[in-house]
Structures are given as C-alpha cells and as structure tokens.
Design an enzyme around this catalytic site. Sequence first.
Site, PDB file in Angstrom:
ATOM      1  CG  ASP A   1       2.712 -10.597  11.115  1.00 29.77           C
ATOM      2  OD1 ASP A   1       3.722 -10.531  10.399  1.00 29.77           O
ATOM      3  OD2 ASP A   1       2.199  -9.600  11.663  1.00 29.77           O
TER       4      ASP A   1
ATOM      5  NE  ARG B   1      -2.629   1.131   3.475  1.00 27.60           N
ATOM      6  CZ  ARG B   1      -3.465   1.535   4.412  1.00 27.60           C
ATOM      7  NH1 ARG B   1      -4.750   1.549   4.191  1.00 27.60           N
ATOM      8  NH2 ARG B   1      -3.021   1.888   5.599  1.00 27.60           N
TER       9      ARG B   1
ATOM     10  CB  THR C   1      -2.026   7.025  -3.596  1.00 25.70           C
ATOM     11  OG1 THR C   1      -1.395   5.731  -3.546  1.00 25.70           O
ATOM     12  CG2 THR C   1      -1.074   8.007  -4.270  1.00 25.70           C
TER      13      THR C   1
ATOM     14  CG  ASP D   1      -0.665  -9.803   9.394  1.00 25.18           C
ATOM     15  OD1 ASP D   1      -0.259 -10.678   8.588  1.00 25.18           O
ATOM     16  OD2 ASP D   1      -0.455  -8.599   9.231  1.00 25.18           O
TER      17      ASP D   1
HETATM   18  N1  URA Z   1      -4.791  -9.285   5.877  1.00 23.88           N
HETATM   19  C1  URA Z   1      -4.717 -10.158   6.885  1.00 23.88           C
HETATM   20  O1  URA Z   1      -3.741 -10.882   7.019  1.00 23.88           O
HETATM   21  N2  URA Z   1      -5.763 -10.235   7.740  1.00 23.88           N
HETATM   22  C2  URA Z   1      -6.867  -9.466   7.622  1.00 23.88           C
HETATM   23  O2  URA Z   1      -7.782  -9.597   8.419  1.00 23.88           O
HETATM   24  C3  URA Z   1      -6.906  -8.555   6.553  1.00 23.88           C
HETATM   25  C4  URA Z   1      -5.858  -8.474   5.693  1.00 23.88           C
END
Ligand code: URA
Length: 208
Positions: free
Chosen positions: A202, A103, A107, A199
Amino acid sequence: MSVFQSTHPLVKHKVSLLRDADISVKAFRELTNEIGALLTMEATQDFALTEHTISCWSGDISVPTLKDKQPTLVPILRAGLGMLDGALKVLPCAKISVVGLARNEQTLAPDTYYENIVSDIATRTAIIIDPMLATGGTAAATISMLKESGCQHIKTIFLVAAPEGIEVIQKAHPDVSLYIGAVDEKLNDQGYILPGLGDAGDKIFGTL
Ligand code: URA
C-alpha cells in the site's frame, strides 16, 4: 541456510527512515529502491569470477569477469515490484521472472495466480525480491515454485523480516540464503511485522 542481516550503516539509516508513520509515497518508493540496490550488492558478494583476456590501451591483460550467467530477479507481486528498479541498477542485464501469490481464504495457504519464470532458470541464480518476510508462506511457496522449475541456486532479499518467517524458510528451504535489511521483533495477530513498516505494498503503490 545463511541469514544475513545487513550491518551497512546506509541500510540501517534508510530502513529507519522507512519506519516514519508520516512518510510520503514518493519517499517510501525511493528508499525501497535504494535499499533494494544495497541488498542486491550484499546478495551478489559471493558471485564467482573468472579471468578473461582483453586488449586494453596498454596491451593484453587478464581481467576478472562474472563466471556465470546473469541471475534472474524474481519480484513477488505486487510489493516486490517496489524493489525491482533498485535491484536492476546493480544488475541491469538480469532477466526478470514474475510470480503472484494470494492467500486462499479457505486453506490459508498461498495460491499462485501468476507465474512467468525464465525458461533457462536451471542455469541462473534466482534472487527473490519482496519487501516484507512475515509468516514466510509466500516466500516458501515461491522458492518451491522455482525449484520445481529447475532452479538450483536461490537467494532472497527483504527490507524487513520477522523471526517467525525466517524460521519457516530455514525449515522448509535450508539451502536458501536470506539477505535482510532489519530483523524485527515479531508478528501481530493479523500477520503484520512489529514494529515493521505497515503494509509495504500500500505504501509503495499509494493505495492506503
Ligand atoms: N506485508 C506487509 O506489507 N507488511 C507486514 O508487516 C507483513 C506483510
């Protein structure tokens, strides 16, 4: 566009196991790959077959074989790599196209930092692999990138999707089919899916 939420009991069971807050990196990785394989089965259900004559032990017979070239799998860095081995279990001869998007903080739009797409993409179906469909920005940008490279048939697989992300893809790319393990409730203010998995990158890479 078609949105397929898996109804397979094994997919449902395995996505439920992924939601455990105390899951180990090992278990998360294994389940992610297993669901990747099951969703790849679902995404390839409509692949065309053609009859082909072979010599078998009892004589010549006509057998069904895949009509088109093997697809290209398109993991989106980095979390998409977590489903790649599972998808390759089902499609061991698939070509692999890798894309990386991040990202842009000015922007907020996804910027491409890595793109390595197979040269004959125009003659293959692409199956985009990403564990989470959240805002849909990265997936929509990846689909646009593949189309600009000449790809004509695109499918996507996701472990978990938010309704917001599905809507973004539906509007931008109505020709693309989505195969999803579970459609969750919504996004939170940080763009995480609720209830979601947290995530996924992760958890796959152990970088929590
Ligand atoms: N990316 C992720 O790993 N988890 C989410 O909930 C949203 C985007």
